[in-house]
Scaffold this active site. Structure first.
Site, PDB file in Angstrom:
ATOM      1  N   GLY A  91       0.833  -1.205   0.000  1.00 55.33           N
ATOM      2  CA  GLY A  91       0.000   0.000   0.000  1.00 55.33           C
ATOM      3  C   GLY A  91       0.864   1.250   0.000  1.00 55.33           C
ATOM      4  N   GLN A 142      -2.125   6.818   1.694  1.00 57.58           N
ATOM      5  CA  GLN A 142      -1.845   7.938   2.609  1.00 57.58           C
ATOM      6  C   GLN A 142      -0.866   7.567   3.718  1.00 57.58           C
ATOM      7  OE1 GLN A 142      -3.949  11.151   3.622  1.00 57.58           O
ATOM      8  NE2 GLN A 142      -5.810  10.725   2.506  1.00 57.58           N
ATOM      9  N   ILE A 143      -1.058   6.380   4.320  1.00 56.60           N
ATOM     10  CA  ILE A 143      -0.128   5.971   5.381  1.00 56.60           C
ATOM     11  C   ILE A 143       1.244   5.693   4.783  1.00 56.60           C
ATOM     12  CG2 ILE A 143       0.375   4.240   7.153  1.00 56.60           C
ATOM     13  CD1 ILE A 143      -2.665   3.885   7.500  1.00 56.60           C
ATOM     14  N   ARG A 165     -13.344  -0.563   4.195  1.00 55.39           N
ATOM     15  CA  ARG A 165     -14.772  -0.896   4.258  1.00 55.39           C
ATOM     16  C   ARG A 165     -15.553   0.078   3.385  1.00 55.39           C
ATOM     17  NH1 ARG A 165     -17.551  -2.435   9.973  1.00 55.39           N
ATOM     18  NH2 ARG A 165     -19.591  -3.122   9.248  1.00 55.39           N
ATOM     19  N   HIS A 215      -7.216  -4.182  17.794  1.00 57.44           N
ATOM     20  CA  HIS A 215      -7.183  -2.796  17.308  1.00 57.44           C
ATOM     21  C   HIS A 215      -8.557  -2.506  16.704  1.00 57.44           C
ATOM     22  CE1 HIS A 215      -6.086   0.941  15.525  1.00 57.44           C
ATOM     23  NE2 HIS A 215      -6.329   0.490  14.311  1.00 57.44           N
TER      24      HIS A 215
END
Length: 328
Positions: free
Chosen positions: A11, A15-16, A94, A189
């Site tokens: 990924g 953004q991360i 999701r 989490h």
């Protein structure tokens, strides 16, 4: 200079990933004396691959002295080849109308494939951090899909929850976060996590002496920490990215370089401690040294805490049951 480290990031154009890669290249994860090769994975579609090439161009333009090379690919076998560390950031988000069980199924496919690829091509001592949600169950799936790798080296990120809880305590006490120790976040989490300051200290003094307020704990502290991600989405219109990347840096740095005796929270495979079933990836207090972690043992669990721990455990057991047929 120390030996080169190969770090895979999935990924990578998200953004991360964008918030994470530059900090790894600057030496914040593995140390300022450790050259890195970034092995970046993105989806096999034109837009994602173009974005990833743009990220690579920006990394080139930073001229990081520690950045010894880069790989960009849509093939997990290439991204994970000889990886010393793997940060599994990418996951299926999701979507509207999507049930949680559907989300679990979609991600199970991704993390089964990535676990198998790690098993096939990564270094035998690769250290894996799953950031993509649902992180605990995704880490469990990857671990079960990599039977030739050390299961202890598959971890899930609860450090963001830990850092959020630290910040809330710091604000309440008027003390710097650096002065607060022995905080724990138990479990999944997810909003069922249990941030626990019963053993925490500030400047060496037990926090429960300063905050002896079960109503604040139950009605303010725990809900604020557990719902912080949703609050950020509401405020920002996007999910936590920079703070999640920061937590991933903290998690891996402390795991690899040591926590100097301090307790941190990591989602790790249970060894049966605190009645958590063996192999379940669960948030525990740990200390780290020489690239290995140890669960802090034999802490008393009171009735209040047991209620929360049982709730988060039940959620994880339900998640695990829903994907069990995919791991046979």
């Amino acid at each position: 200079m120390k030996a080169l480290v190969r770090v895979a990031v999935t990924g990578a154009a998200g953004q991360i990933g964008y918030s994470l890669l530059f900090r790894i290249a600057a030496g914040e994860m593995f140390g300022k004396d450790r050259p890195v090769i970034l092995q970046m994975l993105e989806l096999p579609d034109e837009k994602a691959q173009a974005a990833l090439k743009g990220v690579m161009m920006e990394l080139e333009d930073c001229a990081f002295p520690l950045l010894a090379g880069m790989v960009v690919t849509d093939n997990p076998d290439i991204a994970f080849k000889d990886a010393d560390a793997a940060l599994l950031v990418g996951s299926r988000p999701r979507g509207p109308g999507m049930e949680r069980k559907d989300l679990l199924m979609e991600n199970a496919k991704i993390f089964t494939a990535q676990g198998a690829a790690l098993n096939k091509v990564a270094r035998r001592d690769v250290k894996v951090l799953v950031v993509g949600n649902p992180a605990n169950t995704n880490a469990y799936i990857a671990m079960k899909s990599a039977p030739d790798l050390n299961p202890k080296h598959f971890t899930a990120m609860l450090r963001l929850d830990h850092n959020r809880a630290l910040s809330q305590l710091s604000t309440k006490l008027g003390k710097p976060v650096a002065n607060i120790e022995k905080l724990i976040v138990w479990g999944n989490h997810s909003p069922t996590m249990y941030p626990d300051y019963r053993f925490a200290t500030a400047d060496g003094t037990p926090i429960i002496e300063a905050i002896n307020d079960q109503a604040w704990n139950a009605n303010s502290f725990i809900p604020t920490v557990s719902k912080r991600g949703a609050a950020i989405i509401e405020a920002r219109g996007l999910s936590s990215a920079a703070s999640a990347a920061n937590a991933a840096i903290d998690h891996m740095r402390d795991w690899l370089l040591g926590s100097n005796g301090k307790w941190i929270t990591m989602g790790v495979p249970s060894d049966g401690s605190y009645g958590i079933p063996e192999g379940m990836i669960f948030g525990f207090p740990v200390t780290t040294t020489n690239g290995e972690y140890s669960i802090v043992k034999d802490l008393p669990i009171d009735t209040f805490s047991k209620t929360y721990i049982d709730k988060t455990l039940a959620e994880l057991e339900e998640e695990r049951a829903s994907i069990a047929h995919l791991l046979r």
